[in-house]
Scaffold this motif. Sequence first.
Motif, short mmCIF file in Angstrom:
data_model
loop_
_atom_site.label_atom_id
_atom_site.label_comp_id
_atom_site.label_asym_id
_atom_site.label_seq_id
_atom_site.Cartn_x
_atom_site.Cartn_y
_atom_site.Cartn_z
N LEU A 89 -18.54 49.29 27.61
CA LEU A 89 -18.61 49.62 29.02
C LEU A 89 -18.42 48.34 29.80
O LEU A 89 -19.14 47.37 29.57
N GLU A 90 -17.44 48.34 30.69
CA GLU A 90 -17.18 47.19 31.54
C GLU A 90 -17.14 47.67 32.99
O GLU A 90 -16.51 48.67 33.29
N ALA A 91 -17.86 46.95 33.82
CA ALA A 91 -17.89 47.28 35.25
C ALA A 91 -18.49 46.08 35.96
O ALA A 91 -19.03 45.17 35.32
N GLY A 92 -18.41 46.09 37.27
CA GLY A 92 -19.06 45.05 38.05
C GLY A 92 -20.57 45.13 37.90
O GLY A 92 -21.13 46.18 37.58
N LEU A 93 -21.25 44.03 38.13
CA LEU A 93 -22.69 43.98 37.96
C LEU A 93 -23.41 45.03 38.79
O LEU A 93 -24.30 45.72 38.31
N ARG A 94 -23.02 45.19 40.01
CA ARG A 94 -23.65 46.18 40.89
C ARG A 94 -23.49 47.60 40.32
O ARG A 94 -24.43 48.38 40.32
N ASP A 95 -22.30 47.92 39.83
CA ASP A 95 -22.08 49.23 39.24
C ASP A 95 -22.88 49.40 37.94
O ASP A 95 -23.43 50.46 37.69
N LEU A 96 -22.94 48.36 37.12
CA LEU A 96 -23.72 48.44 35.89
C LEU A 96 -25.18 48.72 36.19
O LEU A 96 -25.82 49.55 35.52
N LEU A 97 -25.71 48.05 37.19
CA LEU A 97 -27.11 48.28 37.56
C LEU A 97 -27.33 49.71 38.03
O LEU A 97 -28.33 50.35 37.70
N ARG A 98 -26.38 50.22 38.78
CA ARG A 98 -26.52 51.59 39.28
C ARG A 98 -26.34 52.62 38.18
O ARG A 98 -27.01 53.65 38.13
N LEU A 99 -25.44 52.33 37.24
CA LEU A 99 -25.15 53.26 36.15
C LEU A 99 -26.22 53.26 35.06
O LEU A 99 -26.25 54.15 34.23
N ARG A 100 -27.10 52.29 35.05
CA ARG A 100 -28.08 52.18 33.96
C ARG A 100 -28.93 53.44 33.82
O ARG A 100 -29.36 53.77 32.72
N SER A 101 -29.15 54.17 34.89
CA SER A 101 -29.95 55.40 34.78
C SER A 101 -29.19 56.49 34.02
O SER A 101 -29.78 57.43 33.53
N LEU A 102 -27.87 56.36 33.92
CA LEU A 102 -27.10 57.32 33.15
C LEU A 102 -27.17 57.01 31.66
O LEU A 102 -26.87 57.85 30.84
N LEU A 103 -27.57 55.80 31.34
CA LEU A 103 -27.60 55.38 29.96
C LEU A 103 -28.90 55.78 29.32
O LEU A 103 -29.11 55.85 28.20
#
Length: 115
Positions: free
Chosen positions: A101-115
């Motif tokens: 998974l590659e994304a900008g830091l802000r998106d990674l932080l937001r997406l973490r709840s999907l993980l």
Amino acid sequence: MATSEECREALTRLSEKLTDSDGEVRRAAALDRSLTCRITDLDVTFAGRLRGGRIEDVVQTPGAPVDRAQIRLAMTSDDLVALVAGELHFASAWAHGRVRLEAGLRDLLRLRSLL
């Protein structure tokens, strides 16, 4: 090995699951970002848009992604199908290198709840 049609169906089911989610998961999926999912063993890429909690406008192209999407996934066809079916946990697959998974830091932080 899953077929490209099975992968497309898995992405459709994932989109439906995101749409039906609520709370923090729904907020995390409410991004408006370009998205690619590279299926390494089939040498195809599915590209679309994560918008309003859905994966929209999905197109399949041979080979690696042409454009650099804001959120980029890469995995085998069987892993995609297993992830969507709930048979493989994303965090574990990511930690063991089965999913990238590659994304900008802000998106990674937001997406973490999907993980």
